[in-house]
Design an enzyme around this catalytic site. Structure first.
Site, PDB file in Angstrom:
ATOM      1  N   ASP A  35      -4.114   3.811   2.833  1.00 15.94           N
ATOM      2  CA  ASP A  35      -5.548   3.525   2.999  1.00 15.94           C
ATOM      3  C   ASP A  35      -5.797   2.056   3.354  1.00 15.94           C
ATOM      4  O   ASP A  35      -6.941   1.607   3.443  1.00 15.94           O
ATOM      5  CB  ASP A  35      -6.352   3.929   1.748  1.00 15.94           C
ATOM      6  N   ASP A  55      -1.831  -1.223  -3.749  1.00 13.95           N
ATOM      7  CA  ASP A  55      -2.152  -0.437  -4.942  1.00 13.95           C
ATOM      8  C   ASP A  55      -1.009  -0.484  -5.958  1.00 13.95           C
ATOM      9  O   ASP A  55       0.048  -1.059  -5.697  1.00 13.95           O
ATOM     10  CB  ASP A  55      -2.506   1.007  -4.556  1.00 13.95           C
ATOM     11  N   ASP A  70       0.849  -1.191   0.000  1.00  7.93           N
ATOM     12  CA  ASP A  70       0.000   0.000   0.000  1.00  7.93           C
ATOM     13  C   ASP A  70       0.890   1.248   0.000  1.00  7.93           C
ATOM     14  O   ASP A  70       1.729   1.399   0.882  1.00  7.93           O
ATOM     15  CB  ASP A  70      -0.885  -0.057   1.258  1.00  7.93           C
ATOM     16  N   GLU A 119      -7.451 -20.694 -16.827  1.00  6.22           N
ATOM     17  CA  GLU A 119      -7.836 -21.392 -15.599  1.00  6.22           C
ATOM     18  C   GLU A 119      -8.981 -22.345 -15.962  1.00  6.22           C
ATOM     19  O   GLU A 119     -10.032 -21.895 -16.413  1.00  6.22           O
ATOM     20  CB  GLU A 119      -8.289 -20.384 -14.541  1.00  6.22           C
ATOM     21  N   HIS A 158      -4.058 -17.341  -5.293  1.00  4.35           N
ATOM     22  CA  HIS A 158      -4.943 -16.517  -4.452  1.00  4.35           C
ATOM     23  C   HIS A 158      -6.223 -17.252  -4.047  1.00  4.35           C
ATOM     24  O   HIS A 158      -6.986 -16.729  -3.233  1.00  4.35           O
ATOM     25  CB  HIS A 158      -5.293 -15.232  -5.205  1.00  4.35           C
ATOM     26  N   ASP A 159      -6.484 -18.418  -4.620  1.00  2.00           N
ATOM     27  CA  ASP A 159      -7.684 -19.188  -4.274  1.00  2.00           C
ATOM     28  C   ASP A 159      -7.372 -20.388  -3.391  1.00  2.00           C
ATOM     29  O   ASP A 159      -8.291 -21.107  -2.982  1.00  2.00           O
ATOM     30  CB  ASP A 159      -8.351 -19.742  -5.539  1.00  2.00           C
ATOM     31  N   ASP A 179      -5.364 -10.260 -15.823  1.00  2.00           N
ATOM     32  CA  ASP A 179      -6.409 -11.245 -15.581  1.00  2.00           C
ATOM     33  C   ASP A 179      -7.593 -10.913 -16.492  1.00  2.00           C
ATOM     34  O   ASP A 179      -8.086  -9.784 -16.477  1.00  2.00           O
ATOM     35  CB  ASP A 179      -6.836 -11.176 -14.112  1.00  2.00           C
ATOM     36  N   ASN A 225      -0.394   4.509  -0.118  1.00  2.00           N
ATOM     37  CA  ASN A 225      -0.993   5.768   0.355  1.00  2.00           C
ATOM     38  C   ASN A 225      -1.690   5.648   1.713  1.00  2.00           C
ATOM     39  O   ASN A 225      -2.452   6.522   2.100  1.00  2.00           O
ATOM     40  CB  ASN A 225      -1.970   6.321  -0.692  1.00  2.00           C
TER      41      ASN A 225
HETATM   42  C1  NOJ Z   1     -11.489 -17.918 -10.286  1.00  2.00           C
HETATM   43  C2  NOJ Z   1     -10.728 -16.866  -9.575  1.00  2.00           C
HETATM   44  O1  NOJ Z   1      -9.389 -17.247  -9.453  1.00  2.00           O
HETATM   45  C3  NOJ Z   1     -11.422 -16.641  -8.253  1.00  2.00           C
HETATM   46  O2  NOJ Z   1     -10.677 -15.845  -7.378  1.00  2.00           O
HETATM   47  C4  NOJ Z   1     -12.784 -16.048  -8.535  1.00  2.00           C
HETATM   48  O3  NOJ Z   1     -13.511 -15.961  -7.333  1.00  2.00           O
HETATM   49  C5  NOJ Z   1     -13.574 -16.910  -9.520  1.00  2.00           C
HETATM   50  N1  NOJ Z   1     -12.792 -17.403 -10.607  1.00  2.00           N
HETATM   51  C6  NOJ Z   1     -14.699 -16.108 -10.107  1.00  2.00           C
HETATM   52  O4  NOJ Z   1     -14.206 -15.119 -10.973  1.00  2.00           O
END
Ligand code: NOJ
Length: 546
Positions: A6, A10, A2, A235, A307-308, A79, A4
């Protein structure tokens, strides 16, 4: 990072860390969605594909990021989230107004049946995949949240607009796309209910790798991708080897590679929240299946977290006593395989899962929806559901990057949008950069090896020691060159007998242990060996010399 105060990372924050990425050896940065979004699903609900989210900065900031990357010899992929938009995207705002709106057919609208949803499909974020919209009395399909209506790819105007938008970004100079759930874009137009007596059921067979998906991707390739020097990774949950060989075929007619999910399913017995321990034999079988299945036909992507997914050292390694060793072992295991490795932020310093005591400290919509259904509707115990969140929740990976040991891990001078993992005092980038024996430096070495030695990238993969309960070992072969990667996946000290595999002389190239006092010799020296005893989570790469 980050910039700034908040509390939200960013673009200027990223710019301030580009030297760090370059130092690691990163070639390409995949930026998760930075587009305008009401943030129902952390930016995967886009309201304007050609604008940057206010919290993240401006298009000028983004251009500065791109040129900062280019001047350091790195590339940028964005993305591409086009299975769905936000319900606040102007296409949907129009679409829901009336049944004859010119954007109506941009989304998937159907009337209810006997006062119920058009079919019984369950959303990937729990509950029905349909939402009744009062304005017209019809339902729209949302495979994810109610604020993520699915686009209708069978409408050629939708496709044309998406291609136009992709070219706009490519013309700005980006180097490609990571394509969000790209194998869900084509739905069986009959939208049949899933044969199940449950109120809501998995309908993947009607939209995963659906009827026209390859036709759409080939069209996208012809109209857009083939006109640029760019890379793509799709993906594709639920893609098998045969599907992968079409999506990521070496002839370049669709995408360059895909993210397959089979290894991500090894520790669940129902949906992802029904957790069971994973097993090394299953991991061997799945990884080997993908290595061999795509050999010469398509190209693998290599990942153990993103990230998932939970943090890989917590899931497949040991995030306690052997965090360092096991994080390096997993990195060696993955970078040693054929394909393109993806490193998720913080993985390179061995960041771990987090345990927030209070459900409200979690921000992820998937986690909250699951909790509501399991605890409030189905009567699961709060403690059990929290346990599955600790193991599988997506916020494990989303806690802010730990830059140093100052408050909030140096991520922000304000209040972070999601709590920082309290272990930031020990686990942070500054400490990792200082320590030449850190996980970060091990990643650097692995990346350098791949850049120097073609056998690491292109060599044929073959598993050895198939039946071993603790060791995962494989060879890579390119012409006369043969390398061996030997990984101890657990905390014991198993024996590895070279002679069993007809090998009697090796040259150690890289180890995750510094002091080589277990009879495997010294890095860089040829050794005649018959067997070695591996230390906990030890991982070594050797060149076979005899
Ligand atoms: C896959 C993404 O990696 C995930 O983070 C997202 O919630 C779902 N697709 C829906 O876009």
């Amino acid at each position: 990072m980050d910039s700034n105060g908040d509390g939200i990372g960013d673009i200027q924050g990223i710019i301030s860390k580009l030297d760090y990425l370059q130092q690691l050896g990163v070639d390409v940065v995949w930026l998760s969605p930075v587009y305008a979004s009401p943030n129902d699903d952390n930016g995967y609900d886009i309201s304007d594909y050609q604008a940057i989210m206010d919290e993240f900065g401006t298009l000028d900031d983004w251009k500065m990021l791109l040129s900062g990357l280019k001047s350091r010899g790195m590339k940028l992929i964005m993305d591409l989230v086009v299975n769905h938009t936000s319900d606040e995207h102007h296409w949907f705002v129009e679409s829901r107004k009336s049944a004859d709106n010119q954007y109506r057919d941009y989304y998937i609208w159907r009337s209810g049946i006997d006062g119920q949803e058009p079919n019984n499909w369950i959303s990937l974020f729990s509950g029905s995949a349909w939402k009744l919209d009062e304005a017209t009395g019809q339902y729209y399909l949302h495979l994810f949240s109610q604020k993520q209506p699915d686009l209708n790819w069978d409408n050629e105007l939708v496709r044309a607009n998406i291609y136009k938008m992709m070219m706009w970004w490519l013309d700005l100079g980006i180097d490609g796309f990571r394509m969000d759930v790209i194998n869900l874009i084509s739905k069986d137009q009959a939208l049949p209910s899933s044969p199940s007596s449950d109120r809501y059921a998995w309908g993947g067979q009607y939209f995963m790798n659906g009827p026209r998906v390859h036709e759409f991707l080939q069209e996208m390739n012809r109209e857009v991708l083939s006109k640029y020097d760019c890379m793509t990774v799709g993906e594709t949950p639920g893609a098998d080897i045969e599907e992968a060989c079409r999506y990521a075929a070496c002839d370049g007619s669709e995408l360059n590679m895909i993210f397959q999910f089979e290894h991500m399913g090894l520790d669940s017995w129902g949906d992802k929240w029904d957790v069971k321990p994973w097993n090394l034999h299953d991991l061997k079988a799945v990884m080997t299946k993908w290595q061999k299945g795509l050999e010469g036909r398509a190209w693998n992507s290599l990942y153990l977290n993103n990230h998932d997914q939970p943090r890989m050292v917590s899931r497949f390694g040991n995030d306690g006593e052997y965090r360092m060793q096991s994080a390096k072992m997993l990195a060696t295991f993955l970078h040693g395989q054929q394909g393109t490795p993806y490193i998720y932020q913080g993985e390179e310093i061995g960041m771990t899962n987090v345990r927030f005591a209070d459900l409200n400290d979690y921000k992820d919509i998937e986690t909250h929806n699951m909790y509501r259904i399991r605890v409030l509707e189905r009567g699961y115990r709060h403690e059990d559901v929290m346990e599955s969140i600790y193991l599988k929740g997506r916020d494990n990976a989303r806690t802010p990057m730990q830059w140093d040991d100052s408050p909030h891990g140096g991520f922000t001078s304000g209040t972070p949008w999601l709590g920082v993992n309290p272990n930031f005092k020990d686990i942070n980038a500054e400490a990792a950069l200082r320590d030449t024996d850190s996980i970060f430096h091990h990643y650097k070495q692995l990346i350098t090896l791949r850049k120097k030695h073609e056998v690491m990238v292109y060599g044929r993969y073959d598993m050895i020691a198939d039946g071993h309960d603790q060791i995962y070992a494989y060879t890579r072969t390119l012409g006369d060159e043969k390398w061996i990667v030997v990984c101890n996946f657990f905390g014991g000290e198993p024996e590895f007998r070279w002679n069993d595999y007809g090998i009697d002389k090796v040259h150690l190239i890289l180890s995750n242990y510094k002091s080589l006092d277990n009879g495997i010799g010294v890095e860089g020296c040829d050794e005649s060996v018959s067997s070695i005893r591996l230390r906990p989570y030890e991982a070594n790469i050797y060149q076979v010399v005899g």
